[in-house]
Structures are given as C-alpha cells and as structure tokens.
Motif scaffolding. Structure first.
Motif, mmCIF file in Angstrom:
data_model
loop_
_atom_site.group_PDB
_atom_site.id
_atom_site.type_symbol
_atom_site.label_atom_id
_atom_site.label_comp_id
_atom_site.label_asym_id
_atom_site.label_seq_id
_atom_site.Cartn_x
_atom_site.Cartn_y
_atom_site.Cartn_z
ATOM 1 N N ASN A 6 0.811 -1.219 0.000
ATOM 2 C CA ASN A 6 0.000 0.000 0.000
ATOM 3 C C ASN A 6 0.844 1.269 0.000
ATOM 4 O OD1 ASN A 6 -2.588 -1.418 0.157
ATOM 5 N ND2 ASN A 6 -1.836 -2.035 2.173
ATOM 6 N N SER A 7 1.941 1.265 -0.738
ATOM 7 C CA SER A 7 2.808 2.442 -0.861
ATOM 8 C C SER A 7 2.609 3.059 -2.238
ATOM 9 C CB SER A 7 4.269 2.024 -0.679
ATOM 10 O OG SER A 7 4.465 1.481 0.609
ATOM 11 N N ALA A 29 0.095 -4.220 -3.700
ATOM 12 C CA ALA A 29 -0.873 -3.121 -3.776
ATOM 13 C C ALA A 29 -0.232 -1.740 -3.721
ATOM 14 C CB ALA A 29 -1.940 -3.268 -2.691
ATOM 15 N N CYS A 30 0.839 -1.551 -4.495
ATOM 16 C CA CYS A 30 1.485 -0.237 -4.577
ATOM 17 C C CYS A 30 1.013 0.494 -5.832
ATOM 18 C CB CYS A 30 3.001 -0.405 -4.593
ATOM 19 S SG CYS A 30 3.645 -1.120 -3.063
ATOM 20 N N THR A 31 1.170 1.807 -5.836
ATOM 21 C CA THR A 31 0.736 2.634 -6.958
ATOM 22 C C THR A 31 1.901 3.479 -7.453
ATOM 23 O OG1 THR A 31 -1.516 2.753 -6.089
ATOM 24 C CG2 THR A 31 -0.865 4.455 -7.656
ATOM 25 N N VAL A 32 2.078 3.518 -8.783
ATOM 26 C CA VAL A 32 3.015 4.441 -9.443
ATOM 27 C C VAL A 32 2.166 5.227 -10.431
ATOM 28 C CG1 VAL A 32 5.101 4.697 -10.818
ATOM 29 C CG2 VAL A 32 4.895 2.783 -9.205
ATOM 30 N N ARG A 33 2.044 6.532 -10.215
ATOM 31 C CA ARG A 33 1.088 7.323 -10.983
ATOM 32 C C ARG A 33 1.653 8.705 -11.313
ATOM 33 N NH1 ARG A 33 -3.981 7.356 -7.864
ATOM 34 N NH2 ARG A 33 -4.677 5.715 -9.244
ATOM 35 N N ASP A 34 1.224 9.215 -12.474
ATOM 36 C CA ASP A 34 1.451 10.615 -12.883
ATOM 37 C C ASP A 34 2.916 11.022 -12.828
ATOM 38 O OD1 ASP A 34 -1.328 10.916 -13.167
ATOM 39 O OD2 ASP A 34 -1.565 11.482 -11.062
ATOM 40 N N GLU A 63 -0.172 3.736 -13.473
ATOM 41 C CA GLU A 63 -1.142 4.483 -14.264
ATOM 42 C C GLU A 63 -0.648 5.887 -14.602
ATOM 43 O OE1 GLU A 63 -5.840 5.117 -13.695
ATOM 44 O OE2 GLU A 63 -4.626 5.784 -11.998
ATOM 45 N N ASN A 64 -0.884 6.268 -15.870
ATOM 46 C CA ASN A 64 -0.688 7.639 -16.324
ATOM 47 C C ASN A 64 0.753 8.125 -16.163
ATOM 48 O OD1 ASN A 64 -1.808 9.922 -17.567
ATOM 49 N ND2 ASN A 64 -1.914 10.986 -15.601
ATOM 50 N N ASN A 65 1.702 7.279 -16.564
ATOM 51 C CA ASN A 65 3.120 7.627 -16.519
ATOM 52 C C ASN A 65 3.660 7.788 -17.933
ATOM 53 O OD1 ASN A 65 3.704 7.195 -13.541
ATOM 54 N ND2 ASN A 65 2.741 5.257 -14.102
#
Length: 181
Positions: A6-7, A29-34, A63-65
């Motif tokens: 969750n990072s 469940a990590c996010t890399v975005r924008d 998402e969106n990279n």
C-alpha cells in the motif's frame, strides 16, 4: 519498493537511472502514478528500465506515466499477478549495443507473470517472451503498439508490435491498434 504494501510513487520525475527508475520487489498493492521517467546511464542488458516488477508482486496500479528512452519501459521478471498497467505512454525504447533491434516496451519476462492487465497504453512493442520462463492469462486491451521507436537510431529489426513467444499461452490482445496509423 522492496517488501512494501500500500505504498505509492506519485508526480515524480526521474532522469538517468543507473539500473531502474522504479523497482518493485516482493511488494503488494502499490501505486506508481502521474510520473515521468527518462533516460539511463547504460542501455545494455538489465539497465535503464522504466518500471520494473521483479520477483513476486501483486495488485499494483501503474497508471498515467510517461517513460522515454529506456531499454524496457514496463517489465515483469520472475512472476507477478493482478498488476494493472493503465494509460501509460512509452516512446523512444533504446537498446545497446543492438540499436537496430526494436526492444520491448511492455514485457512479461522471466518465470511466470500471469493475470495482469495492460489497458490503454501507447508503446512501441508488447512481448510475452520465453526467456527464463513463460507467461499466461495476461490481457492487453485498447493499447497501441506502434512497432517503432522515436530514438535517434531508428530500429530496422524486430519491427512488430506484438511478440507472443512459445510456451506463453492464453494471453489476450483485444481491441488494440498495431502499427502506426
């Protein structure tokens, strides 16, 4: 992100990575975005990767990279499931010393990435390769694989948008545009 849950990485610019701009290993469940990732010191094997899911990973959102002039933009090695790569843009894939070879922007590489979703991405090439193992049950939906690179030295070899190699089964390419319009 090693052993993280969750990072997130959000709104980051990274330039001239030594090996990888982002490496997720044994994470959940990590996010890399924008974010914007570009260039590297070395475009040889295992260097200058954009976003790299290494070993066991699941349930990430990437998402969106924008990834520019990396050897591989979005790559799995050694597993990974339930990861969503959505609405990313990757151009200028660049490989040394084989600058004539169109390298893979999105790649399931190593033993056995499965049940991942690639949606709405614009890349040079998608590959489900057979190097160090297969992959299965991955879906590419509404992506554009343009089968070229905007790098300075234009690749002339391996110019196809999708490469699904032997032992990789049940992968789907649905509603995608292959080649340049």
């Amino acid at each position: 992100l090693h052993g993280c849950a969750n990072s997130w990485i959000n709104n980051v610019t990274s330039t001239n990575a030594g090996h990888r701009h982002v490496q997720m290993e044994k994470s959940y469940a990590c996010t890399v975005r924008d974010s914007f990732f570009h260039d590297g010191f070395d475009h040889g094997s295992a260097h200058s990767y954009g976003i790299f899911c290494f070993r066991w990973n699941s349930d990430h959102l990437i998402e969106n990279n924008v990834v520019f002039r990396c050897r591989h933009s979005f790559i799995f090695e050694g597993g990974g499931s339930g990861v969503v790569y959505a609405y990313n843009y990757a151009v200028g894939v660049y490989t040394e010393p084989d600058t004539e070879w169109l390298s893979e922007d999105m790649d399931t590489h190593g033993a056995h990435p499965f049940m991942n979703l690639f949606e709405g991405n614009v890349v040079g090439k998608l590959s489900h390769d057979n190097t160090w193992g297969s992959s299965s049950h991955n879906t590419s939906f509404r992506c554009s694989m343009i089968a070229q690179s905007s790098q300075t030295t234009k690749p002339t070899l391996s110019r196809w948008g999708v490469d699904i190699q032997e032992n990789s089964s049940s992968n789907n390419v649905v509603g995608c545009v292959l080649g340049v319009l």
